[in-house]
Enzyme design. Sequence first.
Site, PDB file in Angstrom:
ATOM      1  CD  GLU A 110     -45.051  13.651 -35.894  1.00 56.96           C
ATOM      2  OE1 GLU A 110     -45.427  13.910 -34.739  1.00 56.96           O
ATOM      3  OE2 GLU A 110     -45.028  12.510 -36.380  1.00 56.96           O
ATOM      4  CD  GLU A 130     -41.506  12.603 -31.971  1.00 48.45           C
ATOM      5  OE1 GLU A 130     -40.313  12.814 -32.276  1.00 48.45           O
ATOM      6  OE2 GLU A 130     -42.461  13.162 -32.542  1.00 48.45           O
TER       7      GLU A 130
HETATM    8  N1  3HC Z   1     -46.812  17.539 -23.294  1.00 48.25           N
HETATM    9  C1  3HC Z   1     -47.306  17.855 -22.078  1.00 48.25           C
HETATM   10  N2  3HC Z   1     -46.682  18.686 -21.229  1.00 48.25           N
HETATM   11  C2  3HC Z   1     -45.533  19.234 -21.643  1.00 48.25           C
HETATM   12  C3  3HC Z   1     -44.970  18.946 -22.888  1.00 48.25           C
HETATM   13  C4  3HC Z   1     -45.672  18.060 -23.745  1.00 48.25           C
HETATM   14  N3  3HC Z   1     -45.218  17.764 -24.980  1.00 48.25           N
HETATM   15  N4  3HC Z   1     -43.813  19.624 -23.007  1.00 48.25           N
HETATM   16  C5  3HC Z   1     -43.660  20.320 -21.859  1.00 48.25           C
HETATM   17  N5  3HC Z   1     -44.700  20.090 -21.047  1.00 48.25           N
HETATM   18  C6  3HC Z   1     -44.956  20.686 -19.724  1.00 48.25           C
HETATM   19  C7  3HC Z   1     -43.970  20.223 -18.671  1.00 48.25           C
HETATM   20  O1  3HC Z   1     -44.388  19.006 -18.090  1.00 48.25           O
HETATM   21  C8  3HC Z   1     -43.995  21.370 -17.704  1.00 48.25           C
HETATM   22  O2  3HC Z   1     -45.154  21.248 -16.945  1.00 48.25           O
HETATM   23  P1  3HC Z   1     -45.185  21.747 -15.405  1.00 48.25           P
HETATM   24  O3  3HC Z   1     -44.837  23.194 -15.452  1.00 48.25           O
HETATM   25  O4  3HC Z   1     -46.550  21.440 -14.964  1.00 48.25           O
HETATM   26  O5  3HC Z   1     -44.147  20.933 -14.712  1.00 48.25           O
HETATM   27  C9  3HC Z   1     -44.186  22.597 -18.620  1.00 48.25           C
HETATM   28  O6  3HC Z   1     -44.725  22.071 -19.836  1.00 48.25           O
HETATM   29  C10 3HC Z   1     -42.906  23.342 -18.940  1.00 48.25           C
HETATM   30  O7  3HC Z   1     -41.946  22.400 -19.413  1.00 48.25           O
HETATM   31  P2  3HC Z   1     -40.397  22.549 -19.091  1.00 48.25           P
HETATM   32  O8  3HC Z   1     -40.192  22.758 -17.639  1.00 48.25           O
HETATM   33  O9  3HC Z   1     -39.719  21.387 -19.723  1.00 48.25           O
HETATM   34  O10 3HC Z   1     -40.082  23.905 -19.848  1.00 48.25           O
HETATM   35  P3  3HC Z   1     -38.761  24.362 -20.590  1.00 48.25           P
HETATM   36  O11 3HC Z   1     -39.019  25.743 -21.024  1.00 48.25           O
HETATM   37  O12 3HC Z   1     -37.558  24.063 -19.768  1.00 48.25           O
HETATM   38  O13 3HC Z   1     -38.614  23.417 -21.882  1.00 48.25           O
HETATM   39  C11 3HC Z   1     -39.373  22.269 -23.847  1.00 48.25           C
HETATM   40  C12 3HC Z   1     -39.528  23.507 -22.919  1.00 48.25           C
HETATM   41  C13 3HC Z   1     -38.002  22.299 -24.537  1.00 48.25           C
HETATM   42  C14 3HC Z   1     -40.456  22.350 -24.869  1.00 48.25           C
HETATM   43  C15 3HC Z   1     -39.482  20.974 -22.998  1.00 48.25           C
HETATM   44  O14 3HC Z   1     -40.653  21.064 -22.215  1.00 48.25           O
HETATM   45  C16 3HC Z   1     -39.575  19.719 -23.799  1.00 48.25           C
HETATM   46  O15 3HC Z   1     -38.575  19.222 -24.240  1.00 48.25           O
HETATM   47  N6  3HC Z   1     -40.786  19.173 -23.946  1.00 48.25           N
HETATM   48  C17 3HC Z   1     -41.027  17.902 -24.562  1.00 48.25           C
HETATM   49  C18 3HC Z   1     -40.790  17.945 -26.046  1.00 48.25           C
HETATM   50  C19 3HC Z   1     -41.111  16.592 -26.625  1.00 48.25           C
HETATM   51  O16 3HC Z   1     -40.612  15.571 -26.218  1.00 48.25           O
HETATM   52  N7  3HC Z   1     -41.978  16.577 -27.649  1.00 48.25           N
HETATM   53  C20 3HC Z   1     -42.419  15.372 -28.250  1.00 48.25           C
HETATM   54  C21 3HC Z   1     -43.639  14.870 -27.564  1.00 48.25           C
HETATM   55  S1  3HC Z   1     -44.147  13.292 -28.149  1.00 48.25           S
HETATM   56  C22 3HC Z   1     -44.883  13.620 -29.627  1.00 48.25           C
HETATM   57  O17 3HC Z   1     -44.977  14.736 -30.018  1.00 48.25           O
HETATM   58  C23 3HC Z   1     -45.392  12.448 -30.342  1.00 48.25           C
HETATM   59  C24 3HC Z   1     -45.869  12.796 -31.693  1.00 48.25           C
HETATM   60  O18 3HC Z   1     -44.958  12.319 -32.627  1.00 48.25           O
HETATM   61  C25 3HC Z   1     -47.223  12.211 -31.964  1.00 48.25           C
END
Ligand code: 3HC
Length: 709
Positions: A110, A130
């Site tokens: 976004e 999301e």
């Molecule tokens: N917010 C907070 N923490 C996050 C995060 C996020 N969006 N994404 C990842 N983290 C944290 C994890 O909890 C983890 O923390 P930890 O080491 O303390 O356990 C650390 O980052 C590493 O994450 P992964 O183990 O998942 O790392 P990978 O390298 O395997 O994967 C990734 C990376 C593909 C980016 C995966 O973390 C992921 O899919 N993250 C979420 C992506 C997501 O869903 N984004 C949308 C969020 S909602 C949003 O944006 C709403 C908006 O529209 C307003």
Amino acid sequence: MSDLVRVTKEQDIAVITIDNPPVNALSPGVPEGIVAAVEQAEKDPSVKASVLIGAGKTFVAGADIKEFVKLTSGTRGDDIGILPLLLKVEDSRKPVVVAIHGNALGGGLEVAQACHYRVATPDAKVGQPEVNLGIIPGAGGTQRLPRLIGVERAIEMCTVGKPVRAAEAAQFGLIDRAIEGDLLAGAVAFAREVAGKPIPKTRERSDKLGTPEQNAPIFAAARDNARKKFRNQICQLAAIDAIEAATKMPFEKGCDEERRLFDKCLYSDQSKAQIHIFFAEREVPKIPDIPKETPTIPVNSIAIVGAGTMGGGIAMVCANAGIPVLLKDTDQTALDRGIGTIQKNYAMSVKRGRFTQEYVDQRMKLIKTTLNYEDFGGADMVIEAVFETMPLKKQVFADLDRVCKKGAIISSNTSTLNIDEIAATTSRPEAVIGMHFFSPANVMRLLEIVRGRKTAKDVIATCMHLSKKLGKVGVLVGNCRGFVGNRMFLPYIREAQFLVEEGAAPEAVDKALTDWGMAMGPLAVGDLGGLDVAYRIRKEYRHLEKPGARQPFVEDRLVEMGRLGQKTAAGWYKYDADRRASSDPEIPALLQKWIEESRIPQRQIPAEEIVDREVYSLVNEGARILEEGYALRAGDIDTIYVNGYGFPAYRGGPMWYADTVGLKKVYERVKQFHQQHGVLWEPAPLLKELAESGKTFANFQRVAAQATD
Ligand code: 3HC
Ligand code: NAI
């Protein structure tokens, strides 16, 4: 400016770097920092344009999900408020070029949409995932994305949530240029090209929004599809509503509608459950007595014993992760059959477009076969997947002890047998561990890693790391009968049989659970795996049942008459040549005859009772496992059920679901079942204790270390 965002200069281009490890989430301070940096660049007469980039491995992986938990739990009162900040970026009078590597997900994409241009490395991933958290884009994504890529693609990205590669996104206008080589240098050069030109604002575009006539059938089909594919879930429909608002309302009004729908989803039980699963999966690798720094053993080659259903699937998993595999069986026919199945599975993946032929050819080259243990000397790890009998496993492990090099990990894929007993046949029980994959191994994400009494910590740490490399969610469990998943599943499938024996039609039992959200009903699952499997386990362990425990009998009769499920084209259901199930007209007559003989009173059983008895049987056993310490946390059990047993993520797993219902209520119901159905429903002490003290499974902390036997 916050520490999270810094500005440097490449002559006339400002470089704004977001530095919020590990994934550059939009935590408090990050959006504000971006706006401050853009405003600073705007004021600086020597700057012509800005490049916005992420430090470290990735661009922005989204809003900070922890902030959502604070909002819904009431520990944060104000709004996260990214949207108005992005308007300021978009209104900058100098162009802002976003440079994407790694991931631009959710709020990250976004941010990119509010910038004026988007460039990316070809392998970067861009997406609106999301929905995996039960929410919709909440920072203008449902309004800007259709303006950039059209309604149909925006619906796909926002409802399925699967990221796309930037190289592909460049073909449909989401990315302006894919940059090979140095991203920052390419982005700076691009910024110079566009500096001084009219600045495009996504929110002012409408060329891709379509007409009401064009859009009406697209929205109708999307809603229809979402209702079928995402049964019971609200966020996919909300995403479609928000995108529809983009086509019908001015941008600002559309954003208000997005906000309303976002809040509706965020505060729902579904989103809370999915966010719980997100964090539970990431909590799983954290093992109290095995610190993150524990050294791991390099695993560069894996040998597999047994080229059957599981061995073949596991070979594919390893090859897909780029690890060379040596596959052993007892004779050439078994090996040929195993390799044939692997080839057939890969061919299917090519046909479905999941893999290219070139990719498959490379994977097949990684899989070698042998009939000799003597070839095992070089393997860093062995995974045993022979028939499920203890004497055979013991023999195989004694052989492995003889041939494996010092330091190799020796693991078993057993689903029920005692890992310590297997380990005791070797001279190195510290090297022995359970690696319990689920069928089909190349598809199911769950891997239970079974810790034996003597398993060494570096062996456990290695297996936990390896699970991620293999694309699995590895959950460490203790060595009890059935480990965690199957130990809970046993009462669950037993209860399904009791329900049938009390008068529910098999179809009614399965339908109640699939309507509730399970991927399959329990009886259909039995047919899939083979009714004889559970039959053998029931017979073998009958002596361990509680005295006076009710025994199911109908399924035993089905097995005894040769109805073993899908493999014999008949079980609880009948199956055609393509293994499609349908009701079997023979079943009601058979049931009636057997049940009449048993004199169990018959009644109509409401769907609600079916669901309660099934799900609470999982919860009650889960509570025992948690109390006994075979699972480290309630979230580990939930992770197991969501990833390995088709439990709906939007209900958060059995333990989270029980917390959501309220443990007091669950306990009352379990007590009622105990009175009605006897000893098998005896409430777990932990359930009683937490219910009576008003606590939850989620907050339950064990004092003692994890149980291993
Ligand atoms: N917010 C907070 N923490 C996050 C995060 C996020 N969006 N994404 C990842 N983290 C944290 C994890 O909890 C983890 O923390 P930890 O080491 O303390 O356990 C650390 O980052 C590493 O994450 P992964 O183990 O998942 O790392 P990978 O390298 O395997 O994967 C990734 C990376 C593909 C980016 C995966 O973390 C992921 O899919 N993250 C979420 C992506 C997501 O869903 N984004 C949308 C969020 S909602 C949003 O944006 C709403 C908006 O529209 C307003
Ligand atoms: P399978 O019957 O399909 O395959 C077993 C293979 O082992 C056969 O190819 C057989 O020839 C081979 N074999 C037997 N003795 C051998 C020996 N001494 N050396 C080398 N190969 C030998 O069995 P499946 O289903 O693959 O099960 C294997 C293991 O995986 C069992 O322990 C089972 O409990 C476990 N498991 C099975 C699951 C399933 O759904 N099938 C799920 C999870 C675990």
